[in-house]
Structure formats: structure tokens, C-alpha cells
Scaffold this active site. Structure first.
Site, PDB file in Angstrom:
ATOM      1  N   HIS A 266       0.858  -1.196   0.000  1.00 11.12           N
ATOM      2  CA  HIS A 266       0.000   0.000   0.000  1.00 11.12           C
ATOM      3  C   HIS A 266       0.890   1.241   0.000  1.00 11.12           C
ATOM      4  CE1 HIS A 266      -3.432   2.495   0.599  1.00 11.12           C
ATOM      5  NE2 HIS A 266      -3.768   2.196   1.820  1.00 11.12           N
ATOM      6  N   HIS A 305      -2.275  -1.941  -9.729  1.00 18.09           N
ATOM      7  CA  HIS A 305      -3.278  -1.296  -8.876  1.00 18.09           C
ATOM      8  C   HIS A 305      -4.559  -2.108  -8.925  1.00 18.09           C
ATOM      9  CE1 HIS A 305      -5.754   1.799  -7.036  1.00 18.09           C
ATOM     10  NE2 HIS A 305      -4.632   2.372  -6.679  1.00 18.09           N
ATOM     11  N   ASP A 361       2.903   5.523  -6.433  1.00 18.82           N
ATOM     12  CA  ASP A 361       4.137   5.359  -5.647  1.00 18.82           C
ATOM     13  C   ASP A 361       5.388   5.213  -6.496  1.00 18.82           C
ATOM     14  OD1 ASP A 361       2.037   3.564  -3.492  1.00 18.82           O
ATOM     15  OD2 ASP A 361       3.055   5.435  -2.990  1.00 18.82           O
TER      16      ASP A 361
HETATM   17  C1  SDX Z   1      -1.424   2.279  -3.269  1.00 19.58           C
HETATM   18  O1  SDX Z   1      -6.147   0.992  -3.407  1.00 19.58           O
HETATM   19  C2  SDX Z   1      -5.651   2.155  -3.547  1.00 19.58           C
HETATM   20  O2  SDX Z   1      -6.313   3.098  -3.974  1.00 19.58           O
HETATM   21  C3  SDX Z   1      -4.233   2.307  -3.049  1.00 19.58           C
HETATM   22  C4  SDX Z   1      -3.542   3.614  -3.396  1.00 19.58           C
HETATM   23  C5  SDX Z   1      -4.150   4.786  -2.649  1.00 19.58           C
HETATM   24  O3  SDX Z   1      -4.025   5.929  -3.118  1.00 19.58           O
HETATM   25  O4  SDX Z   1      -4.665   4.569  -1.507  1.00 19.58           O
HETATM   26  O5  SDX Z   1      -3.616   3.869  -4.781  1.00 19.58           O
HETATM   27  C6  SDX Z   1      -2.067   3.584  -2.983  1.00 19.58           C
HETATM   28  O6  SDX Z   1      -1.413   1.425  -2.421  1.00 19.58           O
HETATM   29  C7  SDX Z   1      -0.867   2.030  -4.645  1.00 19.58           C
HETATM   30  C8  SDX Z   1      -0.299   0.592  -4.791  1.00 19.58           C
HETATM   31  C9  SDX Z   1       1.128   0.585  -4.215  1.00 19.58           C
HETATM   32  N1  SDX Z   1       1.618  -0.811  -4.160  1.00 19.58           N
HETATM   33  C10 SDX Z   1       2.596  -1.229  -4.941  1.00 19.58           C
HETATM   34  O7  SDX Z   1       3.107  -0.561  -5.850  1.00 19.58           O
HETATM   35  C11 SDX Z   1       3.068  -2.645  -4.638  1.00 19.58           C
HETATM   36  C12 SDX Z   1       3.164  -3.443  -5.938  1.00 19.58           C
HETATM   37  N2  SDX Z   1       1.808  -3.660  -6.481  1.00 19.58           N
HETATM   38  C13 SDX Z   1       1.174  -4.906  -6.142  1.00 19.58           C
HETATM   39  O8  SDX Z   1       1.453  -5.448  -4.899  1.00 19.58           O
HETATM   40  C14 SDX Z   1      -0.287  -4.955  -6.603  1.00 19.58           C
HETATM   41  O9  SDX Z   1      -0.332  -4.463  -7.881  1.00 19.58           O
HETATM   42  C15 SDX Z   1      -1.362  -4.264  -5.767  1.00 19.58           C
HETATM   43  C16 SDX Z   1      -1.312  -4.710  -4.360  1.00 19.58           C
HETATM   44  C17 SDX Z   1      -1.203  -2.795  -5.849  1.00 19.58           C
HETATM   45  C18 SDX Z   1      -2.697  -4.653  -6.355  1.00 19.58           C
HETATM   46  O10 SDX Z   1      -2.805  -6.012  -6.235  1.00 19.58           O
HETATM   47  P1  SDX Z   1      -4.140  -6.803  -6.649  1.00 19.58           P
HETATM   48  O11 SDX Z   1      -5.147  -5.887  -7.233  1.00 19.58           O
HETATM   49  O12 SDX Z   1      -4.556  -7.664  -5.507  1.00 19.58           O
HETATM   50  O13 SDX Z   1      -3.666  -7.670  -7.859  1.00 19.58           O
HETATM   51  P2  SDX Z   1      -3.015  -9.101  -7.743  1.00 19.58           P
HETATM   52  O14 SDX Z   1      -2.010  -9.123  -6.634  1.00 19.58           O
HETATM   53  O15 SDX Z   1      -4.109 -10.097  -7.732  1.00 19.58           O
HETATM   54  O16 SDX Z   1      -2.190  -9.162  -9.123  1.00 19.58           O
HETATM   55  C19 SDX Z   1      -2.773  -9.668 -10.326  1.00 19.58           C
HETATM   56  C20 SDX Z   1      -1.598 -10.279 -11.075  1.00 19.58           C
HETATM   57  C21 SDX Z   1      -0.849 -11.335 -10.266  1.00 19.58           C
HETATM   58  O17 SDX Z   1      -0.215 -12.180 -11.194  1.00 19.58           O
HETATM   59  P3  SDX Z   1      -0.839 -13.682 -11.474  1.00 19.58           P
HETATM   60  O18 SDX Z   1      -1.028 -14.326 -10.112  1.00 19.58           O
HETATM   61  O19 SDX Z   1      -2.163 -13.389 -12.182  1.00 19.58           O
HETATM   62  O20 SDX Z   1       0.180 -14.341 -12.336  1.00 19.58           O
HETATM   63  O21 SDX Z   1      -0.606  -9.253 -11.352  1.00 19.58           O
HETATM   64  C22 SDX Z   1       0.598  -9.590 -10.685  1.00 19.58           C
HETATM   65  C23 SDX Z   1       0.242 -10.566  -9.587  1.00 19.58           C
HETATM   66  O22 SDX Z   1       1.369 -11.367  -9.270  1.00 19.58           O
HETATM   67  N3  SDX Z   1       1.118  -8.339 -10.133  1.00 19.58           N
HETATM   68  C24 SDX Z   1       2.380  -7.959 -10.204  1.00 19.58           C
HETATM   69  C25 SDX Z   1       2.417  -6.694  -9.599  1.00 19.58           C
HETATM   70  N4  SDX Z   1       1.201  -6.354  -9.190  1.00 19.58           N
HETATM   71  C26 SDX Z   1       0.398  -7.389  -9.521  1.00 19.58           C
HETATM   72  N5  SDX Z   1       3.479  -8.564 -10.725  1.00 19.58           N
HETATM   73  C27 SDX Z   1       4.640  -7.877 -10.625  1.00 19.58           C
HETATM   74  N6  SDX Z   1       4.761  -6.656 -10.064  1.00 19.58           N
HETATM   75  C28 SDX Z   1       3.671  -6.031  -9.544  1.00 19.58           C
HETATM   76  N7  SDX Z   1       3.798  -4.840  -9.007  1.00 19.58           N
END
Ligand code: SDX
Length: 420
Positions: A266, A305, A361
Site C-alpha cells: 500500500h 493497482h 508510488d
Molecule cells: C497504493 O487501493 C488504492 O487506492 C491504493 C492507493 C491509494 O491511493 O490509496 O492507490 C495507494 O497502495 C498504490 C499501490 C502501491 N503498491 C505497490 O506498488 C506494490 C506493488 N503492487 C502490487 O502489490 C499490486 O499491484 C497491488 C497490491 C497494488 C494490487 O494487487 P491486486 O489488485 O490484488 O492484484 P493481484 O495481486 O491479484 O495481481 C494480479 C496479477 C498477479 O499475477 P498472477 O497471479 O495473475 O500471475 O498481477 C501480478 C500478480 O502477481 N502483479 C504484479 C504486480 N502487481 C500485480 N506482478 C509484478 N509486479 C507487480 N507490481
């Protein structure tokens, strides 16, 4: 065509009609669907991926179109034309302030920037290397002990007073934890400075009689604060609403939000991005790093996201703000690695098929580092402005007659009927 869903339970052949409102069905309407000796149906939705938990009028996001609006205003216009306190007023009150309202709002926040000296002592008693997010969480929860009247959340005047106190005191708490980590004396707020100028002075003032922040940095910080102010039902807002649902004051509720934001998935992602860029080191390592991500060894922090399946509109604005800041501070050498990383990822099938784009971020940490802040302070920079968003959501939560104390169901997977 009626706004209903007809569900046939193939276990019994019975059909049910469930109303559709606001493009949702009420999960409680599924309870009527049952078979003998079993309770009625409920839903299972880890992470609440497809579940609306509240009604809100604060922020609107269209993730596919990359649209973000606060109270109906596009984020691009607010970032371009407003100050952070104007936007905080908008989030809290629903409309932008007129000049008189803005003057009164700014004055009431300026006069509340100090924290009780015992709150300062709380920070002083932490280890020198205490993570400032942990210190901030403790200090904000501790504010409750100084303002127990905040429990009277059913009193509009008390709600309004606690809102102003928290918005005013977050920069002070943040600056104190930063100065503590460096063993520097704390800098008291200065009423003659704007909200962001005063924050920069509390962070960086040394022996000079008056800290003068470069106006380009002040403006960049205003924009960053506006972009981080709210984002509908994200993880930390959900934490704030959940704690508030038990009848809690804003200090207690928002300290829970700070805890949720601390997580690297997050708000903690901005700190994780910088550490990731440090580990990559230089552009020649980007290829092997990307391979590691695609092999599932780690995530590309700052990408992806839950809602945006397009470029996060905030990331685009922050990327532009980088150039304004670097005019003053010099270009952060990690910018090139970040830009190369983004260019490669945006062309790579792994990221494209998963609709992974830079989020808020990805670039923000480059600015905070260029301002001279350590990675531990980056999420603190997120928490300060998000406080106005959390408060606007807390205000909705505590007066929403549809809301109840949060108490989800579970699917029990444990043993039964054991005896000692
Ligand atoms: C914020 O919600 C909000 O509004 C949050 C926010 C706010 O203003 O409050 O916008 C702020 O938290 C932004 C996000 C910051 N986090 C990161 O940058 C961390 C990296 N991102 C991930 O952890 C992820 O993208 C999330 C947590 C942000 C979202 O995750 P989801 O929606 O639960 O998606 P998921 O984990 O189910 O991913 C779907 C697929 C998966 O692959 P498969 O299992 O289908 O093979 O995408 C992949 C994930 O492994 N994936 C990534 C990835 N993010 C998702 N692979 C590599 N790198 C990534 N960053």
C-alpha cells in the site's frame, strides 16, 4: 426489463428474485437461498475485491479510463489550480471554499499546528532509528489521550474540531519524528508560513534565522499532497472505517489507517520503490531484474493497482512534478533507471496482459529523496495529506445510518467436536 436478478438454486430447483440497486445486489438477500440443515448463502470475497462496503460521495475513480475526481472535480484541475488546504476543505465539506471560508479554514488550522509537549516526549522516547511511520501511528493514537472529547463523534462541533486538529498536527508529528531520527532539535511551527512551507521549515531548518523554502519545492509538495489526499475505499481507508464502525474517535481510527498504509503493498510502496531502484543499481541490471519479477521472485514495486487497469493519473502528474523539483535539487540519478524500467515494463507482455502500469508510488519517492528525505520518511509524506481523505471518510462513516459494526462471516476450515 426489471432491475432484478433471478437466481435458480440447482440443489433445490427453487428460483429467487433479488433486487439490483446501484449495480449491486445486497449480500443479505442471498440468505433466503438455502437447503435443509444449512444456513442461507453468503458471499466469499477475500480482500473485498468485488464488494462495496459503503456508500461514499468523496472520491470517484474509473480505473479503466484512468479517471480520478475529488467531489466531482478532476484531479488534474485540482493539482493545477488549488492548494492542499483548499482540497482538504473540499474533501471534508464537499465544496471548494470561498475566499472567506478559506481564510477562516487556514487560520483555524494554523493555530492548531502545535502538539502537546508530552506528544513530543512520546517521540523523544523512541529509539533513534524508530521507523517514523511507527512513531506517527503511536503519536496519533496518543493524541486521543489529550482530546478524549473526540469520543463524542455524534456531536458535529466536536467532529469539526478534531478534524481541524488532526489536519493541523500531522506535519508537526511527521517533522518531529524526522528530526528525532537525526538527533536534531525539533523546530516549532511558524504561523507566518503556509501549511507546506511550514512543514519544510520544521523538517529542514538549522541555524539560519528563517528557513526559506524554494517556491518551486513548496508548489511541488502542494501538488504531491493534493494527489495523495484521498482514493476512495483503499486498504487504509477501509481500516479507518472498520475501526470507526465500532464507535471510535478519529485519532484511534486514523492511527489504524496509518498502520494499514505502512504496508509495502500500500503506501509503503514508495519506500519499497527506492530500495528496489537502489538494488537494481544501474540500467545494465534492469533486464535480469525484470526476468526475476516475471519468474515470480518479486514484484515491480510502484506498478499495478487494484482499480487502475490503465496509467494511474496521479503517476503522470508526479512524473511531471519530478522535473520541477529536479530544476532546484538536481536530477535524481535514479530517475533514468525508473524511466527505463517503466519503458521496458510497458512493452512487456507479462505486465501488459496483467494491466500493470505505474501507480502513485512509482515516482513519488524520487522527489522525496531529492528533497533530502530518507526512504523511511516517504510513507509519512503519504500519510500527512491522506489524513484529510481518511477524515472525510470517517465523517461519512460515523453518520451513515446504513452502517453497522464491521463483523464479516468466515468459512470455517478447522476441526469440530473435539473434547479434552
Ligand atoms: C497504493 O487501493 C488504492 O487506492 C491504493 C492507493 C491509494 O491511493 O490509496 O492507490 C495507494 O497502495 C498504490 C499501490 C502501491 N503498491 C505497490 O506498488 C506494490 C506493488 N503492487 C502490487 O502489490 C499490486 O499491484 C497491488 C497490491 C497494488 C494490487 O494487487 P491486486 O489488485 O490484488 O492484484 P493481484 O495481486 O491479484 O495481481 C494480479 C496479477 C498477479 O499475477 P498472477 O497471479 O495473475 O500471475 O498481477 C501480478 C500478480 O502477481 N502483479 C504484479 C504486480 N502487481 C500485480 N506482478 C509484478 N509486479 C507487480 N507490481
Amino acid at each position: 426489463m426489471s432491475e432484478t436478478l433471478t437466481i435458480t438454486d440447482n440443489r433445490t430447483g427453487q428460483s429467487y428474485e433479488v433486487p439490483i440497486t446501484d449495480n449491486t445486489i445486497n449480500a443479505v438477500d442471498l440468505r433466503q437461498i438455502s437447503v435443509p440443515d444449512q444456513p442461507g448463502l453468503s458471499t466469499y470475497d477475500p480482500g473485498l475485491v468485488n464488494t462495496s462496503a459503503c456508500r461514499s460521495a468523496v472520491t470517484y475513480i474509473d480505473g479503466d479510463a484512468g479517471i480520478l475526481e475529488y467531489r466531482g472535480y478532476p484531479i488534474e484541475q485540482l493539482a493545477e489550480q488549488c492548494t492542499y488546504l483548499e482540497v482538504a476543505y473540499l474533501l471534508i465539506h464537499g465544496d471548494l471554499p470561498n475566499p472567506e471560508q478559506l481564510a477562516a479554514w487556514e487560520a483555524s488550522i494554523t493555530q492548531r499546528r502545535f502538539v502537546h509537549e508530552n506528544v513530543k516526549a512520546l517521540t523523544e522516547k523512541t529509539r533513534h532509528d524508530a521507523h517514523p511511520m511507527a512513531t506517527m501511528m503511536a503519536s496519533v493514537a496518543g493524541l486521543h489521550t489529550f482530546y478524549p472529547a473526540g469520543r463524542r463523534y455524534d456531536d458535529p462541533a466536536s467532529r469539526d474540531l478534531q478534524v481541524r486538529r488532526l489536519i493541523a498536527k500531522m506535519p508537526t508529528i511527521a517533522a518531529y519524528s524526522y528530526r528525532h531520527s537525526l538527533g536534531l532539535p525539533y523546530v516549532y511551527p511558524l504561523d507566518t508560513l503556509s501549511y507546506t512551507e511550514n512543514f519544510l521549515a520544521m523538517l529542514f531548518k538549522m541555524g539560519e534565522p528563517r528557513y526559506k523554502a524554494d517556491p518551486r519545492l513548496v508548489r511541488a509538495l502542494e501538488v504531491l499532497f493534493i494527489l495523495h489526499a484521498d482514493h476512495e475505499q483503499n486498504c487504509s481507508t477501509t481500516a479507518v472505517r472498520t475501526v470507526a464502525s465500532a464507535g471510535n474517535d478519529p485519532y484511534t481510527s486514523i492511527s489504524a489507517g496509518i498502520g494499514a498504509l505502512f504496508g509495502p503493498l500500500h503506501g509503503g510502496a514508495n519506500e519499497a520503490v527506492l530500495r528496489m531502484l537502489d538494488r537494481i543499481g544501474d540500467q545494465s541490471n534492469i533486464g535480469s531484474f525484470i526476468d526475476g519479477v516475471k519468474a515470480g521472485n518479486e514484484k515491480l514495486m510502484g506498478f499495478g493497482h487494484r482499480v487502475y487497469k490503465n496509467y494511474d493519473p496521479r503517476a503522470r502528474i508526479i512524473k511531471d512534478a519530478c522535473h520541477d523539483v529536479f530544476e532546484v535539487t538536481g536530477v535524481n540519478p535514479k530517475l533514468e533507471i525508473a524511466q527505463e524500467l517503466e519503458a521496458i515494463a510497458l512493452e512487456d507482455e507479462y505486465f501488459k496482459e496483467r494491466k500493470l502500469y505505474p501507480n502513485v508510488d512509482f515516482y513519488s519517492g524520487l522527489i522525496y529523496e531529492a528533497l533530502g528525505l530518507p526512504p523511511e520518511m516517504f510513507t509519512v509524506m503519504f500519510a500527512i495529506p491522506r489524513t484529510s481523505g481518511w477524515l472525510s471518510q470517517w465523517l461519512e462513516q460515523v453518520v451513515d445510518s446504513e452502517q453497522k459494526i464491521a463483523r464479516p462471516k468466515q468459512i470455517y476450515t478447522g476441526k469440530r467436536g473435539r473434547s479434552l
